[in-house]
Design a protein around this motif. Structure first.
Motif, PDB file in Angstrom:
ATOM      1  N   UNK A  85      40.340  47.670  15.878  1.00 35.41           N
ATOM      2  CA  UNK A  85      40.653  49.083  15.687  1.00 35.41           C
ATOM      3  C   UNK A  85      39.351  49.863  15.511  1.00 35.41           C
ATOM      4  N   UNK A  86      39.392  51.155  15.757  1.00 36.83           N
ATOM      5  CA  UNK A  86      38.189  51.971  15.625  1.00 36.83           C
ATOM      6  C   UNK A  86      37.616  51.966  14.224  1.00 36.83           C
ATOM      7  N   UNK A  87      38.486  51.999  13.229  1.00 36.18           N
ATOM      8  CA  UNK A  87      38.048  52.010  11.831  1.00 36.18           C
ATOM      9  C   UNK A  87      37.794  50.567  11.383  1.00 36.18           C
ATOM     10  N   UNK A 126      16.300  59.866   3.946  1.00 35.43           N
ATOM     11  CA  UNK A 126      17.038  60.332   5.115  1.00 35.43           C
ATOM     12  C   UNK A 126      18.023  59.251   5.522  1.00 35.43           C
ATOM     13  N   UNK A 127      19.159  59.654   6.077  1.00 40.96           N
ATOM     14  CA  UNK A 127      20.097  58.703   6.648  1.00 40.96           C
ATOM     15  C   UNK A 127      20.183  58.919   8.150  1.00 40.96           C
ATOM     16  N   UNK A 128      20.178  57.822   8.883  1.00 41.69           N
ATOM     17  CA  UNK A 128      20.437  57.837  10.320  1.00 41.69           C
ATOM     18  C   UNK A 128      21.742  57.075  10.528  1.00 41.69           C
ATOM     19  N   UNK A 129      22.728  57.742  11.098  1.00 39.36           N
ATOM     20  CA  UNK A 129      24.025  57.121  11.364  1.00 39.36           C
ATOM     21  C   UNK A 129      24.350  57.330  12.835  1.00 39.36           C
ATOM     22  N   UNK A 130      24.610  56.234  13.542  1.00 42.72           N
ATOM     23  CA  UNK A 130      24.896  56.340  14.965  1.00 42.72           C
ATOM     24  C   UNK A 130      26.091  55.470  15.323  1.00 42.72           C
ATOM     25  N   UNK A 131      26.659  55.751  16.492  1.00 44.31           N
ATOM     26  CA  UNK A 131      27.853  55.040  16.934  1.00 44.31           C
ATOM     27  C   UNK A 131      28.004  55.249  18.433  1.00 44.31           C
ATOM     28  N   UNK A 132      28.804  54.417  19.117  1.00 41.97           N
ATOM     29  CA  UNK A 132      29.082  54.633  20.539  1.00 41.97           C
ATOM     30  C   UNK A 132      29.796  55.965  20.767  1.00 41.97           C
ATOM     31  N   UNK A 133      29.990  56.319  22.017  1.00 44.28           N
ATOM     32  CA  UNK A 133      30.520  57.635  22.359  1.00 44.28           C
ATOM     33  C   UNK A 133      31.779  57.520  23.220  1.00 44.28           C
ATOM     34  N   UNK A 192      37.017  61.184  23.376  1.00 41.94           N
ATOM     35  CA  UNK A 192      38.185  61.441  22.549  1.00 41.94           C
ATOM     36  C   UNK A 192      38.363  60.448  21.414  1.00 41.94           C
ATOM     37  N   UNK A 193      37.314  59.721  21.049  1.00 39.50           N
ATOM     38  CA  UNK A 193      37.425  58.658  20.046  1.00 39.50           C
ATOM     39  C   UNK A 193      37.759  59.163  18.656  1.00 39.50           C
ATOM     40  N   UNK A 194      38.573  58.393  17.939  1.00 41.81           N
ATOM     41  CA  UNK A 194      39.009  58.770  16.592  1.00 41.81           C
ATOM     42  C   UNK A 194      38.373  57.905  15.507  1.00 41.81           C
ATOM     43  N   UNK A 195      37.443  57.034  15.874  1.00 41.33           N
ATOM     44  CA  UNK A 195      36.772  56.182  14.913  1.00 41.33           C
ATOM     45  C   UNK A 195      36.095  55.035  15.634  1.00 41.33           C
ATOM     46  N   UNK A 196      34.986  54.533  15.056  1.00 36.54           N
ATOM     47  CA  UNK A 196      34.302  53.418  15.703  1.00 36.54           C
ATOM     48  C   UNK A 196      33.319  52.805  14.717  1.00 36.54           C
TER      49      UNK A 196
END
Length: 252
Positions: free
Chosen positions: A62-64, A226-233, A236-240
């Motif tokens: 699941x995305x979450x 500082x915080x760096x937060x990244x994720x795929x793209x 229409x994604x609702x979580x990852x």
């Protein structure tokens, strides 16, 4: 651009000597998760042991999942999706609100307005457009599901979470961009056990986003990082699952 005062110069003079702290759990099947979610499924498609020249895994989750990002659309119909969160929001000043001592004595503890006042008394006003992380001391329980859920005999989960007055103060009066926490939920366990996710709804309804299941917050200063937060793209994604890390001064 390579001259004095450029971002390269800042990297060479400051960032190259800074400490980089990973705030992300490595995800895997059998880890703590929201109770109604299915477990991760992972299969090896190609592998060196089979004589293949490279290794490939197929992941299903699941995305979450694990340390992950929740964009507004996760709870809000029409809210921003993952691909609509701009990269400019992936690098932010990091504020740490620490209630870990209270949580050690009472796992149902939540932050209060006094915690904000105390932080600002030491560090000045919480900056606008920052990321505020709630340090509770919960992350070392990973990946023990029972310890993470911390259920009493009646099935009620006793875990720390945010409080409405603190979130309102941060979002409405400090203008923060995002929040994060070490637990599975924004809301404390007493609320989620009763089916109440109103605090998460509130955060996402204000067009903020959040990172859940952060790690290593105890290794950071309460101000100045500082915080760096990244994720795929995904469209229409609702979580990852996300990769988050902090950049801060090396310990003296």
């Amino acid at each position: 651009m390579s001259g004095q005062g450029s971002l390269w110069d800042i990297y060479g003079s400051r960032l190259s000597a800074a400490t980089f702290t990973d705030l992300t759990h490595a995800f895997h099947p059998g880890q703590p998760k929201f109770p109604s979610f299915p477990d991760e499924q992972r299969n090896t498609v190609l592998d060196h042991s089979k004589g293949d020249s490279f290794q490939v895994h197929h992941y299903a989750f699941v995305g979450q999942w694990g340390t992950h990002v929740d964009p507004p659309v996760h709870f809000i119909d029409g809210g921003r999706t993952i691909d609509e969160l701009p990269v400019s929001e992936m690098l932010l000043p990091l504020v740490i609100l620490d209630i870990s001592e209270r949580v050690a004595a009472d796992p149902d503890a939540t932050p209060t307005l006094d915690d904000i006042a105390a932080w600002e008394g030491r560090n000045g006003r919480i900056p606008e457009n920052c990321f505020v992380a709630l340090r509770t001391g919960w992350w070392p329980r990973w990946p023990d599901i029972a310890k993470f859920q911390n259920k009493s005999a009646d099935g009620v989960s006793h875990t720390p979470g945010w409080s409405k007055p603190v979130l309102e103060e941060l979002i409405e009066h400090r203008g923060i961009t995002a929040i994060g926490h070490e637990g599975i939920d924004t809301d404390p366990g007493l609320a989620t056990s009763a089916g109440d996710g109103s605090l998460e709804y509130y955060v996402l309804s204000r067009d903020c986003w959040q990172i859940e299941l952060l790690a290593n917050l105890d290794k950071l200063p309460e101000a100045g990082a500082l915080i760096v937060a990244s994720w795929p793209k995904p469209k229409g994604g609702s979580g990852f699952p996300a990769r988050a890390f902090a950049i801060h001064e090396a310990a003296s």
